[in-house]
Design a protein around this motif. Structure first.
Motif, PDB file in Angstrom:
ATOM      1  N   CYS A 155       0.833  -1.213   0.000  1.00  0.00           N
ATOM      2  CA  CYS A 155       0.000   0.000   0.000  1.00  0.00           C
ATOM      3  C   CYS A 155       0.862   1.255   0.000  1.00  0.00           C
ATOM      4  O   CYS A 155       0.363   2.349  -0.270  1.00  0.00           O
ATOM      5  CB  CYS A 155      -0.923   0.015   1.210  1.00  0.00           C
ATOM      6  N   ARG A 156       2.127   1.096   0.369  1.00  0.00           N
ATOM      7  CA  ARG A 156       3.116   2.188   0.321  1.00  0.00           C
ATOM      8  C   ARG A 156       2.809   3.316   1.307  1.00  0.00           C
ATOM      9  O   ARG A 156       3.185   4.465   1.063  1.00  0.00           O
ATOM     10  CB  ARG A 156       3.241   2.740  -1.095  1.00  0.00           C
ATOM     11  N   ILE A 157       2.108   3.009   2.418  1.00  0.00           N
ATOM     12  CA  ILE A 157       1.982   3.988   3.500  1.00  0.00           C
ATOM     13  C   ILE A 157       3.314   4.021   4.224  1.00  0.00           C
ATOM     14  O   ILE A 157       3.812   3.001   4.705  1.00  0.00           O
ATOM     15  CB  ILE A 157       0.862   3.603   4.489  1.00  0.00           C
ATOM     16  N   ASP A 158       3.926   5.197   4.318  1.00  0.00           N
ATOM     17  CA  ASP A 158       5.268   5.307   4.896  1.00  0.00           C
ATOM     18  C   ASP A 158       5.330   6.517   5.832  1.00  0.00           C
ATOM     19  O   ASP A 158       5.366   7.658   5.381  1.00  0.00           O
ATOM     20  CB  ASP A 158       6.299   5.450   3.783  1.00  0.00           C
ATOM     21  N   PHE A 159       5.284   6.248   7.127  1.00  0.00           N
ATOM     22  CA  PHE A 159       5.434   7.308   8.123  1.00  0.00           C
ATOM     23  C   PHE A 159       6.925   7.514   8.375  1.00  0.00           C
ATOM     24  O   PHE A 159       7.648   6.570   8.687  1.00  0.00           O
ATOM     25  CB  PHE A 159       4.748   6.933   9.438  1.00  0.00           C
ATOM     26  N   VAL A 160       7.392   8.749   8.258  1.00  0.00           N
ATOM     27  CA  VAL A 160       8.817   9.048   8.401  1.00  0.00           C
ATOM     28  C   VAL A 160       9.013  10.110   9.478  1.00  0.00           C
ATOM     29  O   VAL A 160       8.553  11.246   9.330  1.00  0.00           O
ATOM     30  CB  VAL A 160       9.414   9.557   7.070  1.00  0.00           C
ATOM     31  N   HIS A 161       9.692   9.725  10.550  1.00  0.00           N
ATOM     32  CA  HIS A 161       9.984  10.687  11.614  1.00  0.00           C
ATOM     33  C   HIS A 161      11.220  11.493  11.225  1.00  0.00           C
ATOM     34  O   HIS A 161      12.319  10.959  11.105  1.00  0.00           O
ATOM     35  CB  HIS A 161      10.236   9.949  12.931  1.00  0.00           C
ATOM     36  N   LYS A 162      11.045  12.796  11.038  1.00  0.00           N
ATOM     37  CA  LYS A 162      12.169  13.688  10.735  1.00  0.00           C
ATOM     38  C   LYS A 162      12.657  14.288  12.054  1.00  0.00           C
ATOM     39  O   LYS A 162      12.327  15.411  12.420  1.00  0.00           O
ATOM     40  CB  LYS A 162      11.731  14.767   9.745  1.00  0.00           C
ATOM     41  N   GLN A 163      13.454  13.488  12.756  1.00  0.00           N
ATOM     42  CA  GLN A 163      13.870  13.854  14.110  1.00  0.00           C
ATOM     43  C   GLN A 163      14.681  15.148  14.144  1.00  0.00           C
ATOM     44  O   GLN A 163      14.677  15.864  15.144  1.00  0.00           O
ATOM     45  CB  GLN A 163      14.664  12.710  14.744  1.00  0.00           C
ATOM     46  N   SER A 164      15.337  15.470  13.059  1.00  0.00           N
ATOM     47  CA  SER A 164      16.121  16.709  13.016  1.00  0.00           C
ATOM     48  C   SER A 164      15.235  17.945  13.132  1.00  0.00           C
ATOM     49  O   SER A 164      15.722  19.033  13.442  1.00  0.00           O
ATOM     50  CB  SER A 164      16.920  16.775  11.712  1.00  0.00           C
ATOM     51  N   MET A 165      13.931  17.788  12.908  1.00  0.00           N
ATOM     52  CA  MET A 165      12.986  18.906  12.979  1.00  0.00           C
ATOM     53  C   MET A 165      12.340  19.041  14.343  1.00  0.00           C
ATOM     54  O   MET A 165      11.584  19.990  14.587  1.00  0.00           O
ATOM     55  CB  MET A 165      11.884  18.737  11.928  1.00  0.00           C
ATOM     56  N   ASP A 166      12.629  18.117  15.276  1.00  0.00           N
ATOM     57  CA  ASP A 166      11.889  18.069  16.533  1.00  0.00           C
ATOM     58  C   ASP A 166      12.079  19.306  17.413  1.00  0.00           C
ATOM     59  O   ASP A 166      11.188  19.663  18.189  1.00  0.00           O
ATOM     60  CB  ASP A 166      12.272  16.819  17.334  1.00  0.00           C
ATOM     61  N   LEU A 167      13.212  19.957  17.308  1.00  0.00           N
ATOM     62  CA  LEU A 167      13.450  21.135  18.150  1.00  0.00           C
ATOM     63  C   LEU A 167      12.652  22.346  17.693  1.00  0.00           C
ATOM     64  O   LEU A 167      12.284  23.198  18.510  1.00  0.00           O
ATOM     65  CB  LEU A 167      14.946  21.477  18.174  1.00  0.00           C
ATOM     66  N   ASN A 168      12.376  22.413  16.405  1.00  0.00           N
ATOM     67  CA  ASN A 168      11.637  23.569  15.894  1.00  0.00           C
ATOM     68  C   ASN A 168      10.788  23.150  14.687  1.00  0.00           C
ATOM     69  O   ASN A 168      11.021  23.583  13.562  1.00  0.00           O
ATOM     70  CB  ASN A 168      12.606  24.685  15.490  1.00  0.00           C
ATOM     71  N   ASN A 170       7.865  22.731  11.877  1.00  0.00           N
ATOM     72  CA  ASN A 170       6.896  23.604  11.210  1.00  0.00           C
ATOM     73  C   ASN A 170       6.234  22.821  10.090  1.00  0.00           C
ATOM     74  O   ASN A 170       6.774  21.832   9.589  1.00  0.00           O
ATOM     75  CB  ASN A 170       7.557  24.875  10.676  1.00  0.00           C
ATOM     76  N   HIS A 171       5.053  23.283   9.699  1.00  0.00           N
ATOM     77  CA  HIS A 171       4.247  22.530   8.741  1.00  0.00           C
ATOM     78  C   HIS A 171       4.734  22.658   7.306  1.00  0.00           C
ATOM     79  O   HIS A 171       4.235  21.963   6.425  1.00  0.00           O
ATOM     80  CB  HIS A 171       2.782  22.964   8.855  1.00  0.00           C
ATOM     81  N   ARG A 172       5.705  23.497   7.068  1.00  0.00           N
ATOM     82  CA  ARG A 172       6.281  23.586   5.723  1.00  0.00           C
ATOM     83  C   ARG A 172       7.197  22.399   5.443  1.00  0.00           C
ATOM     84  O   ARG A 172       7.353  21.998   4.289  1.00  0.00           O
ATOM     85  CB  ARG A 172       7.079  24.885   5.558  1.00  0.00           C
ATOM     86  N   ASP A 173       7.796  21.862   6.506  1.00  0.00           N
ATOM     87  CA  ASP A 173       8.817  20.830   6.325  1.00  0.00           C
ATOM     88  C   ASP A 173       8.354  19.414   6.665  1.00  0.00           C
ATOM     89  O   ASP A 173       9.049  18.449   6.341  1.00  0.00           O
ATOM     90  CB  ASP A 173      10.043  21.166   7.172  1.00  0.00           C
TER      91      ASP A 173
END
Length: 287
Positions: A155-168, A170-173
């Motif tokens: 089904c190609r559902i792929d949740f990706v945690h972008k841990q580098s963004m956790d400190l700040n 935003n919905h653009r990234d």
């Protein structure tokens, strides 16, 4: 599978808190039907006494949105749109009458294309009270997202945690943000549907998430079910469960063990696990 179409009209789930009227104090059905009639006749929501009274009986969180169905947040405009979807003539199609897909503007509310199915997220680190809570949320989200992904790799559902963004974050990234926020106990957690955009794409956990009897992993799997487009299983009107609002398309037979079923009407469980029927429905819609 047999397929048929029927009109649907489901009603608001009022989360009863101190200071809010109970269903015994007000006929929610009358207000809801009156609001639908007013809005569908062209009356503005500010001019509809039924709509305004309906709002007065819904819990409201600090950002101005209203708690509907226990774990969904809607603005006045979004609630108006949802009621208009229920106006006479609106119908919900069912393929075999559980897993129920939310419908938005008459269209199934899912990620139709493969490109849409990579769902990046960040966990707002500074919203958590300790490093331990933050680390626990990383692990819980990894487990919960992994369980949905494992149902149907094709089904190609792929949740990706972008841990580098956790400190700040935003919905653009990122596609959505996970955060801890005190909602006054109006809900344990809440999320959003695929059609939601921008700042509405937040999976929020209330401090009660950490004291609830329900499995934390299961709570997140339930909310991720909404993120994937799934409505509450008991939306069809199960005795012992609060009535709800929404239009939906059923994919499988009613399943009281569904991860999307509240703990009511003899259904749901404290452990909250994705059921075998959930898996069948998920494959049907996304494969």
């Amino acid at each position: 599978m047999k397929a048929f179409v029927r009109p649907v009209l489901f009603f608001l789930a009022i989360t009863l808190q101190s200071g809010f009227s109970s269903a015994a104090d007000v006929d929610i059905r009358v207000l809801l039907e009156g609001a639908i009639k007013d809005l569908s006749s062209g009356k503005e929501r500010g001019e509809s006494e039924n709509f305004q009274q309906l709002l007065s009986h819904l819990p409201k969180v600090p950002d101005g949105r209203y708690v509907v169905e226990g774990d969904l947040l809607l603005t006045e405009r979004e609630l108006e749109d949802r009621l208009l979807d229920l106006a006479p003539g609106t119908q919900s199609s069912e393929d075999n009458v559980e897993l129920k897909v939310n419908k938005h503007n008459g269209i199934r509310d899912i990620y139709e294309t493969i490109a849409e199915r990579t769902l990046t997220y960040a966990i707002r680190k500074n919203s958590f009270g300790s490093e331990q809570q933050y680390a626990e949320m990383i692990a819980l989200m990894s487990e919960a997202t992994g369980n949905w992904e494992a149902i149907c790799p094709s089904c190609r559902i792929d949740f990706v945690h972008k841990q580098s963004m956790d400190l700040n974050p935003n919905h653009r990234d990122v596609n959505f943000i996970v955060e801890l926020r005190d909602a006054g106990g109006f809900f344990i957690a809440n999320a959003f549907f695929p059609h939601d955009t921008g700042s509405n794409r937040v999976l929020t956990v209330d401090p009660s998430f950490y004291t609830s009897e329900f499995a934390k992993r299961g709570i997140l799997e339930h909310e991720l079910g909404h993120v994937l487009g799934y409505a509450h299983e008991q939306i069809q009107g199960i005795p012992g469960c609060r009535p709800e609002l929404g239009t939906w398309m059923a994919l499988t037979d009613y399943d009281n063990k569904s991860i999307m079923h509240y703990f009511c009407g003899g259904g749901g469980s404290l452990d909250m696990k994705i059921s075998d029927t959930d898996k069948v429905g998920h494959r049907l819609i996304y494969q």
